[in-house]
Design an enzyme around this catalytic site. Structure first.
Site, mmCIF file in Angstrom:
data_model
loop_
_atom_site.group_PDB
_atom_site.id
_atom_site.type_symbol
_atom_site.label_atom_id
_atom_site.label_comp_id
_atom_site.label_asym_id
_atom_site.label_seq_id
_atom_site.Cartn_x
_atom_site.Cartn_y
_atom_site.Cartn_z
ATOM 1 N N VAL A 1 0.821 -1.222 0.000
ATOM 2 C CA VAL A 1 0.000 0.000 0.000
ATOM 3 C C VAL A 1 0.857 1.275 0.000
ATOM 4 C CG1 VAL A 1 -1.745 1.267 1.321
ATOM 5 C CG2 VAL A 1 -1.769 -1.213 1.326
ATOM 6 N N GLY B 1 4.257 1.818 -0.339
ATOM 7 C CA GLY B 1 5.301 1.968 -1.353
ATOM 8 C C GLY B 1 4.738 2.331 -2.705
ATOM 9 N N THR C 1 7.979 -9.764 -4.574
ATOM 10 C CA THR C 1 7.005 -10.460 -5.427
ATOM 11 C C THR C 1 6.782 -9.592 -6.661
ATOM 12 O OG1 THR C 1 5.976 -11.312 -3.426
ATOM 13 C CG2 THR C 1 4.671 -11.456 -5.445
ATOM 14 N N VAL D 1 8.971 -1.751 3.260
ATOM 15 C CA VAL D 1 8.498 -3.117 3.507
ATOM 16 C C VAL D 1 8.106 -3.234 4.973
ATOM 17 C CG1 VAL D 1 9.910 -4.085 1.663
ATOM 18 C CG2 VAL D 1 10.811 -4.026 3.993
ATOM 19 N N LYS D 2 7.562 -4.358 5.340
ATOM 20 C CA LYS D 2 7.167 -4.606 6.728
ATOM 21 C C LYS D 2 8.385 -4.389 7.632
ATOM 22 C CE LYS D 2 4.969 -8.527 9.005
ATOM 23 N NZ LYS D 2 3.848 -8.001 9.696
ATOM 24 N N SER E 1 3.620 9.391 7.535
ATOM 25 C CA SER E 1 2.261 9.299 8.064
ATOM 26 C C SER E 1 1.241 9.807 7.062
ATOM 27 C CB SER E 1 2.110 10.094 9.364
ATOM 28 O OG SER E 1 0.763 10.003 9.784
ATOM 29 N N GLY F 1 -1.197 7.261 5.805
ATOM 30 C CA GLY F 1 -1.811 6.091 5.193
ATOM 31 C C GLY F 1 -1.728 6.163 3.676
ATOM 32 N N LYS G 1 7.923 9.540 14.825
ATOM 33 C CA LYS G 1 6.754 8.908 14.184
ATOM 34 C C LYS G 1 6.040 7.988 15.178
ATOM 35 C CE LYS G 1 3.743 7.486 11.206
ATOM 36 N NZ LYS G 1 3.576 6.110 10.965
ATOM 37 N N HIS H 1 4.059 10.148 17.444
ATOM 38 C CA HIS H 1 2.923 10.624 16.638
ATOM 39 C C HIS H 1 1.816 9.575 16.668
ATOM 40 C CE1 HIS H 1 0.720 10.131 12.850
ATOM 41 N NE2 HIS H 1 0.747 11.453 12.707
ATOM 42 N N ASN H 2 2.181 8.309 16.465
ATOM 43 C CA ASN H 2 1.173 7.245 16.479
ATOM 44 C C ASN H 2 0.552 7.077 17.861
ATOM 45 O OD1 ASN H 2 2.096 6.902 13.891
ATOM 46 N ND2 ASN H 2 2.167 4.690 13.983
ATOM 47 N N GLU I 1 -1.894 9.664 18.204
ATOM 48 C CA GLU I 1 -3.042 9.257 17.360
ATOM 49 C C GLU I 1 -3.943 8.285 18.142
ATOM 50 O OE1 GLU I 1 -1.736 7.985 13.363
ATOM 51 O OE2 GLU I 1 -3.026 6.244 13.632
ATOM 52 N N TYR I 2 -3.339 7.350 18.850
ATOM 53 C CA TYR I 2 -4.128 6.435 19.693
ATOM 54 C C TYR I 2 -4.972 7.256 20.678
ATOM 55 C CZ TYR I 2 -1.747 1.854 18.814
ATOM 56 O OH TYR I 2 -1.266 0.686 18.290
ATOM 57 N N LYS J 1 -0.876 -2.315 15.760
ATOM 58 C CA LYS J 1 0.325 -2.883 15.145
ATOM 59 C C LYS J 1 1.563 -2.688 15.999
ATOM 60 C CE LYS J 1 -0.756 -3.339 10.307
ATOM 61 N NZ LYS J 1 -0.568 -2.821 8.955
HETATM 62 P P1 NBP Z 1 3.295 -4.090 4.780
HETATM 63 O O1 NBP Z 1 3.751 -3.645 6.116
HETATM 64 O O2 NBP Z 1 2.029 -4.829 4.644
HETATM 65 O O3 NBP Z 1 4.467 -4.962 4.121
HETATM 66 C C1 NBP Z 1 4.321 -5.533 2.841
HETATM 67 C C2 NBP Z 1 5.593 -5.343 2.047
HETATM 68 O O4 NBP Z 1 6.712 -5.938 2.724
HETATM 69 C C3 NBP Z 1 5.495 -6.014 0.691
HETATM 70 O O5 NBP Z 1 6.176 -5.228 -0.254
HETATM 71 C C4 NBP Z 1 6.234 -7.341 0.956
HETATM 72 O O6 NBP Z 1 6.767 -7.935 -0.185
HETATM 73 C C5 NBP Z 1 7.350 -6.844 1.826
HETATM 74 N N1 NBP Z 1 8.072 -7.903 2.502
HETATM 75 C C6 NBP Z 1 7.694 -8.733 3.497
HETATM 76 BR BR1 NBP Z 1 6.039 -8.752 4.254
HETATM 77 N N2 NBP Z 1 8.638 -9.586 3.882
HETATM 78 C C7 NBP Z 1 9.674 -9.309 3.074
HETATM 79 C C8 NBP Z 1 10.972 -9.847 2.975
HETATM 80 N N3 NBP Z 1 11.372 -10.800 3.794
HETATM 81 N N4 NBP Z 1 11.800 -9.340 2.038
HETATM 82 C C9 NBP Z 1 11.396 -8.373 1.208
HETATM 83 N N5 NBP Z 1 10.176 -7.790 1.269
HETATM 84 C C10 NBP Z 1 9.327 -8.262 2.193
HETATM 85 O O7 NBP Z 1 3.255 -2.834 3.774
HETATM 86 P P2 NBP Z 1 2.602 -1.392 3.999
HETATM 87 O O8 NBP Z 1 1.289 -1.448 4.672
HETATM 88 O O9 NBP Z 1 2.723 -0.712 2.678
HETATM 89 O O10 NBP Z 1 3.606 -0.683 5.023
HETATM 90 C C11 NBP Z 1 4.974 -0.496 4.759
HETATM 91 C C12 NBP Z 1 5.622 0.142 5.968
HETATM 92 O O11 NBP Z 1 5.012 1.427 6.182
HETATM 93 C C13 NBP Z 1 5.423 -0.637 7.272
HETATM 94 O O12 NBP Z 1 6.529 -0.448 8.102
HETATM 95 C C14 NBP Z 1 4.221 0.007 7.891
HETATM 96 O O13 NBP Z 1 4.175 -0.151 9.301
HETATM 97 C C15 NBP Z 1 4.434 1.460 7.499
HETATM 98 N N6 NBP Z 1 3.218 2.277 7.445
HETATM 99 C C16 NBP Z 1 2.062 1.754 6.962
HETATM 100 C C17 NBP Z 1 0.918 2.552 6.902
HETATM 101 C C18 NBP Z 1 -0.371 2.019 6.327
HETATM 102 O O14 NBP Z 1 -1.375 2.749 6.401
HETATM 103 N N7 NBP Z 1 -0.406 0.833 5.750
HETATM 104 C C19 NBP Z 1 0.989 3.888 7.347
HETATM 105 C C20 NBP Z 1 2.193 4.388 7.811
HETATM 106 C C21 NBP Z 1 3.303 3.568 7.852
HETATM 107 P P3 NBP Z 1 5.929 -9.079 -0.955
HETATM 108 O O15 NBP Z 1 4.954 -8.345 -1.812
HETATM 109 O O16 NBP Z 1 6.960 -9.802 -1.706
HETATM 110 O O17 NBP Z 1 5.255 -9.930 0.097
#
Ligand code: NBP
Length: 488
Positions: A17, A19, A39, A81-82, A135, A137, A190, A193-194, A197-198, A268
């Protein structure tokens, strides 16, 4: 797939989401970007989206080497990534192809010490490293997030032009990005900040509960109340989306969707880290802690349903159905209670950041943090402008509560705040965040607390000594012997 013939200005690895949307945002601002994901289908998906959203300059790569080589030097690669091991694995995959002076920016919600460890390891390879809180989303990442980069200043300078354009833009306040400070400061800020937010979300949920359970407001009335609040001092993203939520009908049945959502809040981890850090640094953060506890308790759905059954004859339902409530007055009181509680919650978050800044020598500018949170992020609010002004007036302000404007605002609202909390307590409706904020205020504002008794007890059973109000030094008293004598 792209070739490395024309070099991209920047690269981004991790196309879930955050990236994917950040990559499109960067491309839209005119910076050609290379993208990569473990992937590979997500790479193709991103390139296709870029095409559909106006032929944005996004080039996708299926292998890490050609991805890295497609970026102009010094290379800058954002990793999204995660958090945790996936970041280490991604860095390992990419860094073997990187050269001296290149830089990795981790944009995830990472634990700040991981960033410091990685920055050190990267510097041994002559690579630069930044930990950047992002931040806002999905929507923020695509159209303008709040960005909190910390770590190598040289790396920040290499990418500043991009960040200034990509971040949310707030009129009269500028782009929602600034160089936060050294080490893991970007991730730490950050994280807090979260945590804030809570707190905000919990306080809003309590306002909803009081208005719904005691004031008997319908969803449509709640929508109107929150929409009205969003015109004044509470104007913020979270109040705005709350108003929206009360207007959404259930598409799978009768009534409103919010009433069909299970009362269990997920998390999280950043809220928990915030509370853990507050404890580590001996900074009181009761509102944020109350919001975390509320999420824990919300998770005990089955136990709560069982307990509700055990206590069903407790008599409170009678109070709720019989008491007379002046709706207009209650709505106004709750607005004031929410605002005053929010001031206390932000005071706690800001003091936590300051304590860490002092411990680590980060020299963080609290007013500047309030400024970059004014747009893009989840806690964005007009209220943050008042916080910025408070720290502009006095950068060394011990607590937001004693800023002349905030102290006046709290005093103006304290009667309403106390009425709401008392009403909730007497009705058996929980307002842990509002209560925690009020207790924080009432504790902080008192020149003398019952801590004298606790310290006396400590000296009594543990000879921990105590200080006196009328003489300097550490004192110890044989309390037991004196008590025994006095009984004789
Ligand atoms: P996710 O946190 O859901 O992570 C998914 C990504 O991590 C995919 O690109 C996945 O690749 C990759 N990944 C994983 Br899982 N294991 C991996 C590994 N071993 N090697 C390489 N890549 C790997 O993604 P997100 O929700 O976009 O969040 C990204 C970061 O931003 C996180 O730290 C999150 O806490 C933070 N964040 C998220 C939000 C939000 O609203 N979602 C807001 C603010 C900050 P794959 O496709 O190959 O599985």
């Amino acid at each position: 797939m792209g070739s490395a013939d024309t070099l991209s200005r920047i690269g981004l690895a991790g196309l879930a989401v955050m990236g994917q949307n950040l990559a499109l945002n960067i491309a839209e601002k005119g910076f050609p970007i290379s993208v990569y994901n473990r992937t590979t289908s997500k790479v193709d998906e991103t390139v296709e989206r870029a095409r559909q959203e106006g032929n944005l300059p996004v080039r996708g790569f299926h292998d890490p080497r050609s991805f890295v080589l497609s970026i102009q030097k010094p290379r800058v690669i954002i990793v999204l990534v995660k958090a945790g091991a996936p970041v280490d694995q991604t860095i390992q995959t990419l860094s073997v192809h990187m050269e001296k002076g290149d830089c990795v920016i981790d944009g995830g919600n990472e634990w700040y010490e991981n960033t410091e460890r990685r920055e050190k390891a990267m510097s041994e390879l002559s690579l630069l490293y930044l930990g950047m809180g992002v931040s806002g989303g999905e929507e923020g990442a695509r159209h303008g997030p709040s960005l909190m980069p910390g770590g190598s200043f040289e790396a920040y300078k290499n990418i500043e032009d991009i960040l200034l354009k990509v971040a949310a833009q707030v009129p009269d306040s500028g782009p929602c990005v600034t160089y936060i400070g050294k080490g893991g400061s970007g991730n730490f800020v950050k994280m807090v900040h979260n945590g804030i937010e809570y707190g905000d979300m919990q306080l809003i949920a309590e306002a909803y509960d009081v208005l719904k359970s005691i004031g008997k407001l319908s969803n449509s009335e709640l929508h109107d109340v929150f929409a009205e609040w969003n015109q004044g001092e509470l104007l913020s993203f979270l109040i705005e989306i709350t108003a929206d939520i009360f207007s959404i009908k259930d598409d799978k049945g009768d009534g409103y969707l919010v009433d069909k959502v299970l009362d269990k809040t997920g998390m999280k981890g950043t809220g928990k880290w915030t509370v853990q850090q507050a404890a580590e640094l001996s900074v009181a953060a009761p509102t944020i802690a109350a919001s975390l506890d509320s999420r824990f308790l919300s998770g005990l759905k089955e136990e709560r349903v069982n307990a509700a059954n055990v206590f069903k004859h407790g008599g409170l339902s009678g109070i709720l159905s019989n008491q007379f409530v002046d709706k207009r007055k209650l709505i106004d009181d709750v607005r004031q209670a929410l605002y005053a509680s929010k001031i206390c919650s932000y005071a706690q978050g800001m003091n936590l950041i300051r304590a860490k800044s002092i411990e680590k020598g980060w020299d963080l500018k609290l007013g500047e943090l309030a400024r970059i949170w004014k747009g893009g992020c989840i806690i964005r609010a007009v209220f943050l402008d008042r916080i910025k002004k408070a720290y502009d007036r006095n950068p060394y302000l011990a607590n937001l509560l004693i800023d002349p404007e905030f102290s006046k605002e709290i005093l103006d609202r304290q009667a309403a705040w106390r009425r709401v909390v008392s009403l909730a307590i007497n009705s058996g409706i929980t307002t842990p965040g509002m209560c925690a904020s009020l207790a924080y205020f009432d504790t902080y504002r008192r020149g003398r607390l019952p801590a004298n008794l606790v310290q006396s007890q400590r000296d009594y059973f543990g000879a921990h000594t105590y200080e006196r109000i009328d003489a300097s030094g550490a004192f110890h008293t044989e309390w037991f012997k004196l008590a025994k004598k006095s009984k004789m």
